[in-house]
Design an enzyme around this catalytic site. Structure first.
Site, short mmCIF file in Angstrom:
data_model
loop_
_atom_site.label_atom_id
_atom_site.label_comp_id
_atom_site.label_asym_id
_atom_site.label_seq_id
_atom_site.Cartn_x
_atom_site.Cartn_y
_atom_site.Cartn_z
N HIS A 17 -5.19 -7.03 -7.30
CA HIS A 17 -4.23 -6.12 -6.66
C HIS A 17 -4.78 -5.49 -5.38
O HIS A 17 -4.29 -5.78 -4.30
CB HIS A 17 -3.84 -5.03 -7.68
CG HIS A 17 -2.69 -4.18 -7.27
ND1 HIS A 17 -1.89 -3.54 -8.19
CD2 HIS A 17 -2.21 -3.84 -6.05
CE1 HIS A 17 -0.95 -2.84 -7.56
NE2 HIS A 17 -1.14 -3.01 -6.25
N SER B 86 7.67 5.22 -3.36
CA SER B 86 6.83 4.07 -3.69
C SER B 86 6.92 3.74 -5.17
O SER B 86 6.93 4.63 -6.03
CB SER B 86 5.37 4.37 -3.32
OG SER B 86 4.50 3.41 -3.88
N TYR C 284 -25.79 2.36 0.90
CA TYR C 284 -25.75 3.77 0.53
C TYR C 284 -24.39 4.42 0.72
O TYR C 284 -24.06 5.42 0.07
CB TYR C 284 -26.82 4.57 1.29
CG TYR C 284 -26.57 4.75 2.76
CD1 TYR C 284 -25.83 5.82 3.24
CD2 TYR C 284 -27.10 3.86 3.70
CE1 TYR C 284 -25.60 6.00 4.59
CE2 TYR C 284 -26.89 4.03 5.05
CZ TYR C 284 -26.13 5.10 5.50
OH TYR C 284 -25.91 5.26 6.84
N HIS D 166 -4.27 -2.65 0.26
CA HIS D 166 -4.54 -4.04 -0.06
C HIS D 166 -5.50 -4.61 0.98
O HIS D 166 -5.27 -5.68 1.53
CB HIS D 166 -3.25 -4.85 -0.10
CG HIS D 166 -2.31 -4.45 -1.18
ND1 HIS D 166 -1.09 -5.08 -1.38
CD2 HIS D 166 -2.40 -3.50 -2.15
CE1 HIS D 166 -0.47 -4.53 -2.42
NE2 HIS D 166 -1.24 -3.56 -2.90
N HIS E 188 -3.84 4.04 -1.55
CA HIS E 188 -3.84 2.74 -2.21
C HIS E 188 -3.60 1.68 -1.15
O HIS E 188 -2.58 1.72 -0.44
CB HIS E 188 -2.77 2.68 -3.30
CG HIS E 188 -2.53 1.30 -3.83
ND1 HIS E 188 -3.55 0.42 -4.13
CD2 HIS E 188 -1.38 0.63 -4.11
CE1 HIS E 188 -3.05 -0.72 -4.57
NE2 HIS E 188 -1.72 -0.62 -4.56
N SER F 11 9.19 3.44 -0.51
CA SER F 11 9.04 2.06 -0.95
C SER F 11 9.55 1.08 0.11
O SER F 11 10.67 1.23 0.63
CB SER F 11 9.82 1.84 -2.25
OG SER F 11 9.77 0.49 -2.67
N GLY F 12 8.71 0.08 0.44
CA GLY F 12 9.16 -1.04 1.26
C GLY F 12 9.57 -0.73 2.67
O GLY F 12 10.32 -1.50 3.28
N TYR G 264 -23.58 16.53 5.30
CA TYR G 264 -23.52 15.65 6.46
C TYR G 264 -22.33 16.01 7.36
O TYR G 264 -21.29 16.44 6.87
CB TYR G 264 -23.38 14.20 6.00
CG TYR G 264 -23.27 13.21 7.14
CD1 TYR G 264 -24.39 12.82 7.87
CD2 TYR G 264 -22.03 12.69 7.49
CE1 TYR G 264 -24.28 11.92 8.92
CE2 TYR G 264 -21.91 11.78 8.54
CZ TYR G 264 -23.04 11.40 9.24
OH TYR G 264 -22.92 10.52 10.28
N GLU H 299 4.68 2.74 -6.87
CA GLU H 299 3.41 3.09 -7.50
C GLU H 299 3.28 4.59 -7.79
O GLU H 299 2.19 5.07 -8.10
CB GLU H 299 2.24 2.66 -6.61
CG GLU H 299 2.11 1.16 -6.41
CD GLU H 299 1.70 0.40 -7.67
OE1 GLU H 299 1.78 0.96 -8.78
OE2 GLU H 299 1.32 -0.77 -7.52
N GLY I 165 0.83 -1.20 0.00
CA GLY I 165 0.00 0.00 0.00
C GLY I 165 0.86 1.25 0.00
O GLY I 165 2.06 1.22 0.30
N ASN I 166 0.25 2.38 -0.34
CA ASN I 166 0.97 3.64 -0.39
C ASN I 166 -0.02 4.80 -0.37
O ASN I 166 -1.20 4.62 -0.66
CB ASN I 166 1.86 3.72 -1.64
CG ASN I 166 1.27 3.01 -2.83
OD1 ASN I 166 0.38 3.53 -3.50
ND2 ASN I 166 1.72 1.78 -3.07
#
Length: 229
Positions: A159, A76, A118, A99, A97, A47-48, A212, A78, A30-31
């Site tokens: 993914h 990252s 909803y 997982h 992003h 990254s990592g 809201y 990504e 994720g990132n």
């Protein structure tokens, strides 16, 4: 010399820990990123690196060409995905992003998620699954942008989930709620067929969400004080 995007980098570090604590991702997957449109710079998670070990200075600042403007870490993988979102969606300045388990289940099935609840209206009338592409590629970003048209979330095939909004808090909120709805969808499909809300109801929900909570657009009614008799 002051570091670039200091406040954005601090938010990325903080929300990265929340990704783990709220069970939206595991390990170093994720990132997250924030795009400062005035400066044309992206603050993105490294990254990592364990999110609980990621400090503000570990967050990397890039320009839209991928050049590192500030930070010593590798960004990252990504970052092209995030870049694609920002270049094609002027309403978006933050991306999450993840997982998360149930969104990833649906992404591995290649399923779109219809409006069974909803709260999906936070992301749009439905959540689509983008066509598969290898992680870290420009193609992944192109596919995500296409499937996310008129929406603020998308499943990335085989993914995970991507959620986007004008700020990081809202993008994270969308990611949480879509994961909740994905679990509902999975459970419903295990025992039957969920009833789907129609487009007009989802449009109504989207409009209701605008007022809201405690936001600036929320209508506040102050009790009328009566004069003592």
């Amino acid at each position: 010399m002051p570091h670039a995007l200091a406040s954005e980098r601090q938010m990325i570090a903080s929300y990265g820990r929340k990704l783990i604590d709220h069970s939206l991702t595991k390990g170093t997957s994720g990132n997250l990123s924030i795009f400062n449109r005035d400066q044309g710079l992206i603050a993105i998670s490294p990254s990592g690196l364990d999110f609980h070990q990621t400090a503000q200075e570990d967050v990397v600042v890039l320009d839209l060409s991928g050049n590192i403007i500030d930070g010593q870490r590798k960004p990252s993988s990504e970052w092209p995905l995030h870049k694609s979102i920002y270049e094609n969606r002027v309403d978006v300045s933050a991306v999450v992003h993840a997982h998360s388990t149930f969104c990833t289940v649906l992404s591995c099935l290649g399923w779109d998620m219809p409006a069974l609840h909803y709260m999906i209206a936070l992301a749009g009338p439905s959540v689509r699954c983008a066509s598969y592409a290898t992680f870290g590629t420009a193609e992944l970003g192109t596919n995500a942008v296409s499937a996310m048209a008129q929406r603020n979330a998308v499943f990335l095939a085989n993914h995970g989930l991507l959620a986007a909004a004008s700020d990081l808090a809202q993008a994270f909120h969308i990611a949480e709620e879509i994961e909740f709805c994905a679990e509902l969808y999975w459970r419903c499909k295990c025992i039957g067929t969920p009833r789907i809300l129609n487009d007009s109801e989802m449009t109504r929900m989207k409009d209701l969400f605008q007022s809201y909570g405690q936001g600036n657009n929320a209508e506040v009614k102050t009790p009328t004080k009566k004069n003592p008799s």
